[in-house]
Design a protein around this motif. Structure first.
Motif, short mmCIF file in Angstrom:
data_model
loop_
_atom_site.label_atom_id
_atom_site.label_comp_id
_atom_site.label_asym_id
_atom_site.label_seq_id
_atom_site.Cartn_x
_atom_site.Cartn_y
_atom_site.Cartn_z
N ALA A 26 12.77 -15.23 14.35
CA ALA A 26 11.81 -14.14 14.50
C ALA A 26 11.88 -13.18 13.31
O ALA A 26 10.84 -12.79 12.76
N LEU A 27 13.09 -12.81 12.91
CA LEU A 27 13.23 -11.90 11.77
C LEU A 27 12.73 -12.55 10.48
O LEU A 27 12.05 -11.91 9.66
N GLY A 28 13.03 -13.83 10.29
CA GLY A 28 12.55 -14.54 9.12
C GLY A 28 11.04 -14.66 9.07
O GLY A 28 10.42 -14.51 8.01
N ALA A 29 10.44 -14.92 10.23
CA ALA A 29 8.98 -15.04 10.29
C ALA A 29 8.31 -13.72 9.95
O ALA A 29 7.32 -13.69 9.20
N VAL A 30 8.84 -12.63 10.47
CA VAL A 30 8.27 -11.32 10.16
C VAL A 30 8.47 -10.99 8.68
O VAL A 30 7.56 -10.47 8.01
N ALA A 31 9.65 -11.31 8.14
CA ALA A 31 9.91 -11.04 6.72
C ALA A 31 8.96 -11.84 5.84
O ALA A 31 8.40 -11.30 4.86
N LEU A 32 8.75 -13.11 6.17
CA LEU A 32 7.81 -13.92 5.38
C LEU A 32 6.38 -13.39 5.52
O LEU A 32 5.62 -13.36 4.55
N GLY A 33 6.02 -12.97 6.72
CA GLY A 33 4.69 -12.41 6.93
C GLY A 33 4.47 -11.16 6.11
O GLY A 33 3.40 -10.98 5.53
N ILE A 34 5.46 -10.32 6.06
CA ILE A 34 5.34 -9.09 5.26
C ILE A 34 5.30 -9.43 3.77
O ILE A 34 4.52 -8.85 3.01
N PHE A 35 6.15 -10.40 3.35
CA PHE A 35 6.22 -10.75 1.94
C PHE A 35 4.88 -11.32 1.43
O PHE A 35 4.43 -10.99 0.33
N PHE A 36 4.24 -12.17 2.24
CA PHE A 36 2.99 -12.80 1.82
C PHE A 36 1.75 -12.03 2.26
O PHE A 36 0.63 -12.51 2.08
N LEU A 37 1.91 -10.84 2.79
CA LEU A 37 0.79 -10.02 3.21
C LEU A 37 -0.04 -9.60 2.00
O LEU A 37 0.51 -9.21 0.96
N ALA A 48 8.39 -3.29 6.07
CA ALA A 48 9.76 -3.82 6.05
C ALA A 48 10.75 -2.78 6.57
O ALA A 48 11.65 -3.10 7.36
N VAL A 49 10.59 -1.54 6.14
CA VAL A 49 11.48 -0.47 6.64
C VAL A 49 11.27 -0.28 8.14
O VAL A 49 12.23 -0.08 8.89
N GLY A 50 10.03 -0.37 8.58
CA GLY A 50 9.75 -0.26 10.02
C GLY A 50 10.43 -1.36 10.82
O GLY A 50 10.97 -1.13 11.89
N VAL A 51 10.38 -2.59 10.31
CA VAL A 51 11.04 -3.71 10.99
C VAL A 51 12.55 -3.52 11.02
O VAL A 51 13.20 -3.74 12.05
N LEU A 52 13.13 -3.08 9.92
CA LEU A 52 14.58 -2.84 9.89
C LEU A 52 14.98 -1.74 10.87
O LEU A 52 15.99 -1.84 11.57
N TYR A 53 14.17 -0.69 10.95
CA TYR A 53 14.44 0.39 11.89
C TYR A 53 14.34 -0.12 13.33
O TYR A 53 15.16 0.22 14.19
N LEU A 54 13.35 -0.95 13.60
CA LEU A 54 13.19 -1.52 14.93
C LEU A 54 14.38 -2.40 15.31
O LEU A 54 14.89 -2.33 16.43
N VAL A 55 14.85 -3.21 14.38
CA VAL A 55 16.00 -4.09 14.65
C VAL A 55 17.25 -3.27 14.94
O VAL A 55 17.96 -3.53 15.91
#
Length: 96
Positions: A26-37, A48-55
């Protein structure tokens, strides 16, 4: 005095592995989605900061819930021990 045995719930290695793998995917998929956005770098950085804060918030919440549950178990065992002590010391034939 009655003895109570607590059942220790332990997860299996397969469940632990599945949980870790699921989190990683899940974390990898979100990271890839953000990277290729297709957006500016600052938008991707904000997400990315929002995802890290959520985690980190999820880990903190899980720890607090676990600690509160363990605290409830400990206080329940203390209350049970007090009750057993009172019952063991009680003499129904003693004059009041």
């Amino acid at each position: 005095m009655s003895e109570t045995t607590s059942v220790k719930q332990q997860s299996t290695a397969a469940f632990y592995g599945q949980a870790v793998l699921s989190f990683g995917v899940a974390l990898g998929a979100v990271a890839l989605g953000i990277f290729f956005l297709d957006a500016d770098a600052w938008v991707r950085a904000f997400l990315a900061v929002g995802v890290l804060y959520l985690v980190t918030s999820c880990f903190t919440l899980a720890k607090i819930v676990r600690d509160r549950q363990e605290e409830g178990r400990i206080s329940s065992r203390v209350d049970q021990a007090r009750l057993e002590k009172i019952l063991a010391e009680h003499d129904p034939f003693q004059k009041l």
